[in-house]
Design an enzyme around this catalytic site. Structure first.
Site, PDB file in Angstrom:
ATOM      1  N   TYR A 262       0.867  -1.191   0.000  1.00  0.00           N
ATOM      2  CA  TYR A 262       0.000   0.000   0.000  1.00  0.00           C
ATOM      3  C   TYR A 262       0.895   1.229   0.000  1.00  0.00           C
ATOM      4  O   TYR A 262       1.674   1.434   0.921  1.00  0.00           O
ATOM      5  CB  TYR A 262      -0.919   0.018   1.231  1.00  0.00           C
ATOM      6  CG  TYR A 262      -1.836   1.222   1.221  1.00  0.00           C
ATOM      7  CD1 TYR A 262      -2.969   1.248   0.411  1.00  0.00           C
ATOM      8  CD2 TYR A 262      -1.528   2.358   1.974  1.00  0.00           C
ATOM      9  CE1 TYR A 262      -3.791   2.366   0.366  1.00  0.00           C
ATOM     10  CE2 TYR A 262      -2.347   3.484   1.939  1.00  0.00           C
ATOM     11  CZ  TYR A 262      -3.472   3.478   1.136  1.00  0.00           C
ATOM     12  OH  TYR A 262      -4.281   4.585   1.080  1.00  0.00           O
TER      13      TYR A 262
ATOM     14  N   ASP B 276       9.398   2.738   0.690  1.00  0.00           N
ATOM     15  CA  ASP B 276       8.283   3.509   1.225  1.00  0.00           C
ATOM     16  C   ASP B 276       8.322   3.343   2.743  1.00  0.00           C
ATOM     17  O   ASP B 276       7.919   2.307   3.279  1.00  0.00           O
ATOM     18  CB  ASP B 276       6.967   2.976   0.638  1.00  0.00           C
ATOM     19  CG  ASP B 276       5.737   3.659   1.229  1.00  0.00           C
ATOM     20  OD1 ASP B 276       5.868   4.343   2.257  1.00  0.00           O
ATOM     21  OD2 ASP B 276       4.642   3.479   0.664  1.00  0.00           O
TER      22      ASP B 276
ATOM     23  N   LYS C 161       3.121  10.915   7.237  1.00  0.00           N
ATOM     24  CA  LYS C 161       2.450  10.742   8.521  1.00  0.00           C
ATOM     25  C   LYS C 161       3.032  11.656   9.603  1.00  0.00           C
ATOM     26  O   LYS C 161       2.898  12.862   9.523  1.00  0.00           O
ATOM     27  CB  LYS C 161       2.469   9.269   8.914  1.00  0.00           C
ATOM     28  CG  LYS C 161       1.677   8.396   7.892  1.00  0.00           C
ATOM     29  CD  LYS C 161       1.164   7.142   8.502  1.00  0.00           C
ATOM     30  CE  LYS C 161       0.507   6.213   7.486  1.00  0.00           C
ATOM     31  NZ  LYS C 161      -0.902   6.472   7.282  1.00  0.00           N
TER      32      LYS C 161
HETATM   33  C1  LIG Z   1       3.238   2.581   3.637  1.00  0.00           C
HETATM   34  C2  LIG Z   1       2.334   3.702   3.244  1.00  0.00           C
HETATM   35  N1  LIG Z   1       2.634   4.429   2.164  1.00  0.00           N
HETATM   36  C3  LIG Z   1       1.881   5.464   1.777  1.00  0.00           C
HETATM   37  C4  LIG Z   1       0.742   5.802   2.465  1.00  0.00           C
HETATM   38  C5  LIG Z   1      -0.098   6.946   1.982  1.00  0.00           C
HETATM   39  O1  LIG Z   1       0.038   8.026   2.831  1.00  0.00           O
HETATM   40  P1  LIG Z   1      -1.141   9.137   2.876  1.00  0.00           P
HETATM   41  O2  LIG Z   1      -2.301   8.466   3.546  1.00  0.00           O
HETATM   42  O3  LIG Z   1      -0.540  10.258   3.673  1.00  0.00           O
HETATM   43  O4  LIG Z   1      -1.433   9.518   1.475  1.00  0.00           O
HETATM   44  C6  LIG Z   1       0.391   5.077   3.603  1.00  0.00           C
HETATM   45  C7  LIG Z   1      -0.817   5.435   4.366  1.00  0.00           C
HETATM   46  O5  LIG Z   1      -1.309   4.710   5.176  1.00  0.00           O
HETATM   47  C8  LIG Z   1       1.192   3.999   3.995  1.00  0.00           C
HETATM   48  O6  LIG Z   1       0.888   3.251   5.057  1.00  0.00           O
END
Ligand SMILES: Cc1ncc(COP(=O)(O)O)c(C=O)c1O
Length: 433
Positions: free
Chosen positions: A172, A253, A280
């Site tokens: 994700y 990520d 975050k």
């Molecule tokens: C691993 C990871 N990458 C990217 C995101 C996306 O971040 P945002 O919700 O700030 O767009 C999330 C959100 O939960 C995440 O857990």
């Protein structure tokens, strides 16, 4: 956490009818207990599709409407108080209502916001991030983790001149970069190879077949939304090796895992990606995302360079987020604090694992540090597992503990030993199956 002293019970078979009956009772009790949340959703349905503007918040029969929070506790519109074990899906690491963050935001606001130019805040935050992450010489800010990942991938595709992206099933990376079950209908239409996570042979096969077409590998060091499945260090090392051998970028990520140590999961693992994305908590609780990497990669965004890659955004450097991020890093996101939180999470997971075994509770828990996911293990197939998890979720909510319906828990600094002992004791009562 204090060690668990319980007498082991023999494993028992889970009975589908008992799960069904216990779930029906828990659901009815939930509906009766939460009329204010039900009414809030009814009102919201008039103007938001299904009353929702953030898909992950939906849960049956309807989600709680939370009106306030302080420290590690939240309160719903019906007046119930919960220990918050979800921590805003990992972003809320500070607990609620930090006076330090409130002051940072208020001070920045008092100096004037929307200043239509650079401010001293953005360089202060950039310096702090680049100092933490071994892979980050330069960084650029965005407004979400989704946006940061989209920009990192787009940069990799433009700079390498290749189209294909390697991602992993269950990964994700944001609303348009979702790979549970192989992909989402609203994903950006890139050329993806969606491979099994933690499978070195599958990654090797993909690079052998298509290596010259691959711009980047986008990977979480731990599958977060995919169920808190830690990346096998050998797998992540293999991705590093394959990317280097084939001229592709390795993008970590770390939107969730950046809290695993001062330098994130990459420092803990000793693996240096080409690019890293974060988000975050580094915005101090406000909307935030960032992508960074080696200087020669990131300098493609230097606007003084001919042919520079563009990256615009009205709020990329908004001073409230920048100021909150600086205060968050200086006050809370220190090496010692992150190590202590990591250890607290590891200890909790060990306790839960022992408890599930000792009480013959049909669950297991996976994760890394203070981010973890409880998984059902009913032996009744997917539908039975979902019922069992829903039953656990509603039961623990009634006992005053709040975590995601999908089983995700992310401890904040504000959650203490007393709250975790209370949670463990509440779990020990079982769920009536
Ligand atoms: C691993 C990871 N990458 C990217 C995101 C996306 O971040 P945002 O919700 O700030 O767009 C999330 C959100 O939960 C995440 O857990």
């Amino acid at each position: 956490m204090t060690p668990l002293h319980v007498t082991p019970k023999p494993a028992h078979r889970i009975d589908a009818a008992r799960v069904e009956a216990a779930y029906a009772a828990a659901r009815a009790a939930y509906v009766a207990r939460n009329p204010g949340s039900a009414a809030a959703l009814d009102r919201a349905r008039q103007v938001l599709p299904g009353g929702n503007t953030r898909s992950s918040l939906w849960s049956e029969p309807f989600p709680l409407c939370i009106e306030s929070g302080a420290g590690c506790r939240i309160r719903d519109v019906d007046g119930h108080e919960y220990v918050d074990l979800l921590g805003e899906f990992t972003a809320g690491i500070f607990g609620h209502s930090s006076p330090v963050l409130a002051r940072a935001v208020a001070d920045a606001h008092a100096r004037g916001i929307n200043l239509s130019s650079h401010t001293p805040y953005e360089v202060a935050l950039a310096e702090r991030l680049c100092a933490r992450f071994p892979s980050m010489d330069r960084v650029r800010f965005a407004n979400s983790g989704t946006e940061a990942n989209l920009m990192a991938v787009t940069a990799a595709r433009r700079i390498t001149g290749r189209d294909r992206i390697v991602v992993f099933n269950g990964g994700y990376h944001g609303g348009f970069l979702t790979f549970a079950g192989g992909g989402s209908p609203v994903n950006v239409p890139f050329d993806y190879a969606c491979l099994p996570y933690n499978d070195i042979a599958a990654a090797e096969a993909e690079f052998t077949a298509r290596g010259a077409e691959i711009a980047c590998i986008l990977v979480e060091p731990m599958l977060g939304a995919g169920g808190c499945i830690p990346g096998d260090p050998a797998f992540l090392q293999a991705l590093r090796r394959l990317a280097s051998a084939h001229g592709a970028y390795l993008i970590f990520d770390e939107v969730q895992t950046a809290r695993m140590s001062l330098g994130g999961a990459q420092a803990r693992l000793g693996i240096i990606p080409d690019m890293t994305t974060v988000g975050k908590f580094f915005g101090g609780g406000l909307a935030f995302g960032a992508f960074g990497g080696r200087a020669e990669i990131m300098d493609h965004f230097n606007p003084a360079r001919p042919g520079a890659l563009p990256h615009a955004g009205t709020f990329n450097n908004n001073s409230l987020t920048m100021a909150a991020g600086v205060a968050a890093i200086d006050t809370y996101l220190t090496a010692d604090a992150l190590e202590a939180l990591y250890a607290r999470g590891e200890a909790l997971r060990a306790t839960l694992t022992a408890l599930f075994a000792a009480r013959a509770l049909p669950f297991r828990v996976t994760g890394m540090g203070a981010i973890m996911n409880i998984h059902p293990d009913s032996g009744l197939g997917r539908a039975g597992d979902q019922k069992l998890l829903a039953l656990l979720h509603l039961t623990m909510q009634e006992r005053g503990y709040y975590f995601a319906a999908r089983g995700l828990m992310a401890l904040s600094f504000a959650v203490g030993e007393a709250e975790l002992a209370g949670f463990t004791a509440a779990l020990e009562q079982g769920i009536g199956v």
